[in-house]
Write a protein that holds these residues in place. Sequence first.
Motif, PDB file in Angstrom:
ATOM      1  N   MET A   1       0.840  -1.181   0.000  1.00 47.96           N
ATOM      2  CA  MET A   1       0.000   0.000   0.000  1.00 47.96           C
ATOM      3  C   MET A   1       0.880   1.237   0.000  1.00 47.96           C
ATOM      4  O   MET A   1       1.800   1.352   0.789  1.00 47.96           O
ATOM      5  N   GLU A   5      -2.949   6.266   0.100  1.00 49.22           N
ATOM      6  CA  GLU A   5      -4.035   5.393  -0.360  1.00 49.22           C
ATOM      7  C   GLU A   5      -4.865   4.940   0.827  1.00 49.22           C
ATOM      8  O   GLU A   5      -4.328   4.486   1.818  1.00 49.22           O
ATOM      9  N   SER A   7      -7.187   2.538   3.076  1.00 49.02           N
ATOM     10  CA  SER A   7      -7.341   1.093   3.198  1.00 49.02           C
ATOM     11  C   SER A   7      -8.806   0.730   2.964  1.00 49.02           C
ATOM     12  O   SER A   7      -9.686   1.594   2.938  1.00 49.02           O
ATOM     13  N   TRP A   8      -9.084  -0.526   2.815  1.00 51.14           N
ATOM     14  CA  TRP A   8     -10.454  -0.959   2.543  1.00 51.14           C
ATOM     15  C   TRP A   8     -11.348  -0.704   3.746  1.00 51.14           C
ATOM     16  O   TRP A   8     -12.544  -0.468   3.607  1.00 51.14           O
ATOM     17  N   ARG A   9     -10.758  -0.690   4.946  1.00 50.72           N
ATOM     18  CA  ARG A   9     -11.556  -0.407   6.150  1.00 50.72           C
ATOM     19  C   ARG A   9     -12.008   1.059   6.174  1.00 50.72           C
ATOM     20  O   ARG A   9     -13.134   1.360   6.560  1.00 50.72           O
ATOM     21  N   GLU A  10     -11.138   1.956   5.762  1.00 54.41           N
ATOM     22  CA  GLU A  10     -11.504   3.374   5.717  1.00 54.41           C
ATOM     23  C   GLU A  10     -12.585   3.631   4.665  1.00 54.41           C
ATOM     24  O   GLU A  10     -13.502   4.414   4.888  1.00 54.41           O
ATOM     25  N   VAL A  11     -12.454   2.976   3.542  1.00 58.27           N
ATOM     26  CA  VAL A  11     -13.462   3.115   2.489  1.00 58.27           C
ATOM     27  C   VAL A  11     -14.803   2.566   2.966  1.00 58.27           C
ATOM     28  O   VAL A  11     -15.861   3.169   2.745  1.00 58.27           O
ATOM     29  N   LEU A  12     -14.788   1.429   3.640  1.00 59.90           N
ATOM     30  CA  LEU A  12     -16.013   0.834   4.163  1.00 59.90           C
ATOM     31  C   LEU A  12     -16.640   1.738   5.221  1.00 59.90           C
ATOM     32  O   LEU A  12     -17.863   1.945   5.224  1.00 59.90           O
ATOM     33  N   ARG A  13     -15.828   2.292   6.113  1.00 56.62           N
ATOM     34  CA  ARG A  13     -16.343   3.204   7.134  1.00 56.62           C
ATOM     35  C   ARG A  13     -16.989   4.430   6.484  1.00 56.62           C
ATOM     36  O   ARG A  13     -18.056   4.868   6.891  1.00 56.62           O
TER      37      ARG A  13
END
Length: 119
Positions: A1, A5, A7-13
Amino acid sequence: MQLGEPSWREVLRFAVFCRSLTLVLQVLTRFLGSSTPVVYWFPAHLLQDWEPLLWPRETMPEKVPVVCSLLGQETLKNPVWGLLCNWRACSGVTRAILSYFLSYWLLGLLLHCNFLPWT
């Protein structure tokens, strides 16, 4: 990473936050629109005070046409049709109120049919 960029957790949140915010706003506007009659009383009060077409016949000026050219009727059962048929004879306040409610209805119809958030 790489640096910067998400992370997928930030995008999900972020996605969950945005969806919950729009859901709360839609539910609040539906509750306020359906359970608060003041929203509808105020425009009705303005129409009763400012629109001569809604006044009784004895106080109505003679210049205002009574026949609806769209429907071809002399007496209309729905006063809103009478206002729409005599658009040019309506006051500015009446035009503003009718324009608001008609645009809200039309925009809601178009957006809701296309599965866009609209209340």
